[in-house]
Design a protein around this motif. Structure first.
Motif, PDB file in Angstrom:
ATOM      1  N   ALA A  49       0.883  -1.166   0.000  1.00 14.17           N
ATOM      2  CA  ALA A  49       0.000   0.000   0.000  1.00 14.17           C
ATOM      3  C   ALA A  49       0.918   1.212   0.000  1.00 14.17           C
ATOM      4  N   GLU A  50       0.877   1.985  -1.078  1.00 15.49           N
ATOM      5  CA  GLU A  50       1.808   3.115  -1.229  1.00 15.49           C
ATOM      6  C   GLU A  50       1.094   4.267  -1.906  1.00 15.49           C
ATOM      7  N   SER A  51       1.189   5.447  -1.317  1.00 21.12           N
ATOM      8  CA  SER A  51       0.517   6.615  -1.885  1.00 21.12           C
ATOM      9  C   SER A  51       1.359   7.326  -2.935  1.00 21.12           C
ATOM     10  N   ASN A  52       2.652   7.051  -2.987  1.00 18.95           N
ATOM     11  CA  ASN A  52       3.523   7.683  -3.964  1.00 18.95           C
ATOM     12  C   ASN A  52       3.568   6.822  -5.227  1.00 18.95           C
ATOM     13  N   LEU A  53       2.853   7.266  -6.267  1.00 16.54           N
ATOM     14  CA  LEU A  53       2.746   6.492  -7.502  1.00 16.54           C
ATOM     15  C   LEU A  53       4.097   6.288  -8.171  1.00 16.54           C
ATOM     16  N   MET A  54       4.953   7.295  -8.148  1.00 13.50           N
ATOM     17  CA  MET A  54       6.270   7.168  -8.780  1.00 13.50           C
ATOM     18  C   MET A  54       7.086   6.059  -8.119  1.00 13.50           C
ATOM     19  N   THR A  55       7.087   6.029  -6.816  1.00 11.92           N
ATOM     20  CA  THR A  55       7.837   5.004  -6.098  1.00 11.92           C
ATOM     21  C   THR A  55       7.221   3.636  -6.319  1.00 11.92           C
ATOM     22  N   ALA A  56       5.909   3.552  -6.215  1.00 11.09           N
ATOM     23  CA  ALA A  56       5.223   2.269  -6.400  1.00 11.09           C
ATOM     24  C   ALA A  56       5.473   1.697  -7.791  1.00 11.09           C
ATOM     25  N   SER A  57       5.505   2.570  -8.787  1.00 10.96           N
ATOM     26  CA  SER A  57       5.686   2.103 -10.162  1.00 10.96           C
ATOM     27  C   SER A  57       7.074   1.511 -10.392  1.00 10.96           C
ATOM     28  N   ARG A  58       8.020   1.821  -9.530  1.00  9.70           N
ATOM     29  CA  ARG A  58       9.380   1.287  -9.681  1.00  9.70           C
ATOM     30  C   ARG A  58       9.492  -0.176  -9.260  1.00  9.70           C
ATOM     31  N   VAL A  59       8.505  -0.677  -8.506  1.00  8.23           N
ATOM     32  CA  VAL A  59       8.576  -2.060  -8.037  1.00  8.23           C
ATOM     33  C   VAL A  59       7.363  -2.898  -8.423  1.00  8.23           C
ATOM     34  N   ALA A  60       6.287  -2.247  -8.843  1.00  8.06           N
ATOM     35  CA  ALA A  60       5.025  -2.970  -9.042  1.00  8.06           C
ATOM     36  C   ALA A  60       4.935  -3.641 -10.406  1.00  8.06           C
ATOM     37  N   ASP A  61       4.303  -4.799 -10.404  1.00  3.62           N
ATOM     38  CA  ASP A  61       3.904  -5.447 -11.655  1.00  3.62           C
ATOM     39  C   ASP A  61       2.519  -4.960 -12.054  1.00  3.62           C
ATOM     40  N   ARG A  62       1.684  -4.737 -11.030  1.00  2.00           N
ATOM     41  CA  ARG A  62       0.325  -4.224 -11.226  1.00  2.00           C
ATOM     42  C   ARG A  62       0.039  -3.172 -10.177  1.00  2.00           C
ATOM     43  N   LEU A  63      -0.721  -2.165 -10.583  1.00  2.00           N
ATOM     44  CA  LEU A  63      -1.122  -1.112  -9.651  1.00  2.00           C
ATOM     45  C   LEU A  63      -2.642  -1.060  -9.578  1.00  2.00           C
ATOM     46  N   PHE A  64      -3.139  -0.937  -8.378  1.00  2.00           N
ATOM     47  CA  PHE A  64      -4.555  -0.722  -8.143  1.00  2.00           C
ATOM     48  C   PHE A  64      -4.682   0.669  -7.546  1.00  2.00           C
TER      49      PHE A  64
END
Length: 92
Positions: A49-64
């Motif tokens: 669960a991460e509010s920073n989209l830029m950071t999350a996009s660096r590790v995620a395969d899928r984003l909700f």
């Protein structure tokens, strides 16, 4: 970081992280992201669960993307950035 290390000693199949990058210096975030990638490489699934989209996009395969409790997007990181509803929600 200590909590993640403790959790890893239990040989989990899934690791749940809530805002793990919040408040960290950029250099620490980069090192932490590399650690997350290593955990993924071990075959351990992560739900972050991460509010920073830029950071999350660096590790995620899928984003909700969730707005007011409703899932407004299920996409790849690139797809989330292309979704106007997601961008509007992030920008307020």
């Amino acid at each position: 970081m200590v909590a993640i290390g403790r959790a890893m000693t239990l040989s989990p199949t899934i690791l749940l992280l809530d805002e793990p990058f919040e408040g960290l210096a950029p250099v620490v975030v980069s090192r932490f992201i590399e650690a997350v990638k290593q955990i993924k490489g071990m075959g351990i699934s992560l739900l972050i669960a991460e509010s920073n989209l830029m950071t999350a996009s660096r590790v995620a395969d899928r984003l909700f993307a969730i707005d007011r409790g409703e899932i407004i997007s299920r996409a790849s990181p690139a797809g989330a950035f292309e979704n106007p509803d997601v961008m509007k929600t992030i920008r307020g």
